[in-house]
Write a protein that holds these residues in place. Structure first.
Motif, PDB file in Angstrom:
ATOM      1  N   SER A 128     -14.271   7.011 -27.607  1.00 28.96           N
ATOM      2  CA  SER A 128     -15.625   6.706 -28.079  1.00 28.96           C
ATOM      3  C   SER A 128     -16.626   7.548 -27.299  1.00 28.96           C
ATOM      4  O   SER A 128     -16.334   8.028 -26.198  1.00 28.96           O
ATOM      5  N   ASP A 129     -17.769   7.750 -27.906  1.00 23.15           N
ATOM      6  CA  ASP A 129     -18.930   8.369 -27.246  1.00 23.15           C
ATOM      7  C   ASP A 129     -18.664   9.769 -26.687  1.00 23.15           C
ATOM      8  O   ASP A 129     -19.137  10.112 -25.601  1.00 23.15           O
ATOM      9  N   LYS A 147     -20.818  10.170 -30.113  1.00 25.53           N
ATOM     10  CA  LYS A 147     -22.028   9.408 -29.798  1.00 25.53           C
ATOM     11  C   LYS A 147     -23.176   9.799 -30.733  1.00 25.53           C
ATOM     12  O   LYS A 147     -23.181  10.875 -31.337  1.00 25.53           O
TER      13      LYS A 147
END
Length: 311
Positions: free
Chosen positions: A205-206, A227
């Motif tokens: 993630s991100d 993100k």
């Protein structure tokens, strides 16, 4: 001179080794005696497509394919300052014609071959190397410590992308099959994900950037792991407008990047090869007589690094 002539689109057997005239030089061009060439997936795509062939050659038949060459300058026309007979060079050709013993090349497209690499390693770099270089260097604003996720990291484009991203200071997360894990990590990747056994969107993630060489569902799930404000660049044409809408909703910059023939970029790439920062990894080298075998291999889409032919 000998060259592979394509009289009609089709399979690898349509590439016929025959004789043709040496190219006549125009102002700004040098004649290169080809020492090595490399094969890219694009070569096979063009070979098999009448429409793509017509886009480059019009109604000309037979045609000579091939974009990546390395060799030695044996003749020069006027307005070719900076290159002399005997220079070792390599190039990404504007309009193919690289499957031959001799090729005429405008000096704007030429780069000197670094002394520390072979002709085969030089020939491997132009198309795949610049396909990675241009999006990462010109299309992204990578800063030291940024995370970049690279799909297909063991392939021709991907293996250069990992090296370029590390040069730019990024933390690299890369996908390949498990059997190519050690190879990808040896390129400088900080983390490896086996795309065959792991769903990357469940463990990541991100990230700041994604470089996509796969497309389809891989590209769609990439939007899930980047993100807000991040950048995804794909080299695979996008036909699903839904992906663009999904990216826009998440405030993600999603774009397609097409290769541009650019001598300045190639010379910058060559400089880093000379310094040992970037390297071509050749999984196999073929003799010129085995062009069909090289095309058959590249069509598997399972080639690790690059393949080249010695002319």
């Amino acid at each position: 001179m000998k060259a592979y002539l394509l009289y009609e689109a089709g399979g690898p057997d349509k590439l016929v080794l025959g004789g043709t005239k040496r190219p006549a030089l125009q102002s700004g061009e040098v004649l290169v005696k080809v020492k090595a060439i490399s094969i890219n997936p694009a070569d096979a795509i063009y070979r098999n497509s009448p429409a793509f062939i017509a886009h480059i050659f019009g109604q000309e038949w037979p045609v000579i394919l091939g974009w990546d060459i390395a060799g030695e300058v044996v003749e020069k026309a006027e307005n070719t300052a900076g290159f002399e007979v005997g220079d070792a060079v390599f190039a990404l050709l504007q309009k193919a014609r690289g499957y031959a013993e001799f090729v005429a090349v405008n000096t704007e497209l030429l780069a000197n071959k670094p002394n520390n690499i072979t002709f085969e390693e030089a020939a491997a770099a132009p198309m795949a190397g610049l396909t990675a270089w241009q999006p990462l260097v010109h299309g992204m604003t990578i800063k030291t410590g940024n995370q970049i996720f690279i799909h297909g990291a063991s392939g021709g484009v991907g293996h250069y992308a990992v090296q370029i991203a590390k040069y730019l200071g990024a933390q690299v997360i890369a996908t390949s099959s498990a059997k190519n894990r050690n190879f990808v990590l040896s390129l400088g990747a900080d983390k490896h994900i086996d795309y065959q056994t792991e769903n990357f969107w469940e463990v990541m993630s991100d990230v700041d950037f994604v470089f996509d060489t796969i497309g389809g569902e891989t590209l769609e799930h990439s939007i899930d792991v980047i993100k807000s404000g991040g950048t995804i660049i794909s080299i695979i044409p996008m036909t699903d407008e839904r992906l663009k809408a999904k990216a826009q909703e998440k405030n993600v910059n999603l774009s397609l990047w097409g290769l541009q023939v650019n001598g300045d970029d190639l010379r910058a790439f060559a400089d880093l090869m000379a310094k040992g920062i970037l390297k071509s990894y050749l999984t196999k080298t073929y003799p010129f007589a085995e062009m069909a075998a090289a095309h058959t291999q590249i069509e598997t889409r399972r080639t690790v690094g690059k393949i080249a032919l010695i002319v």
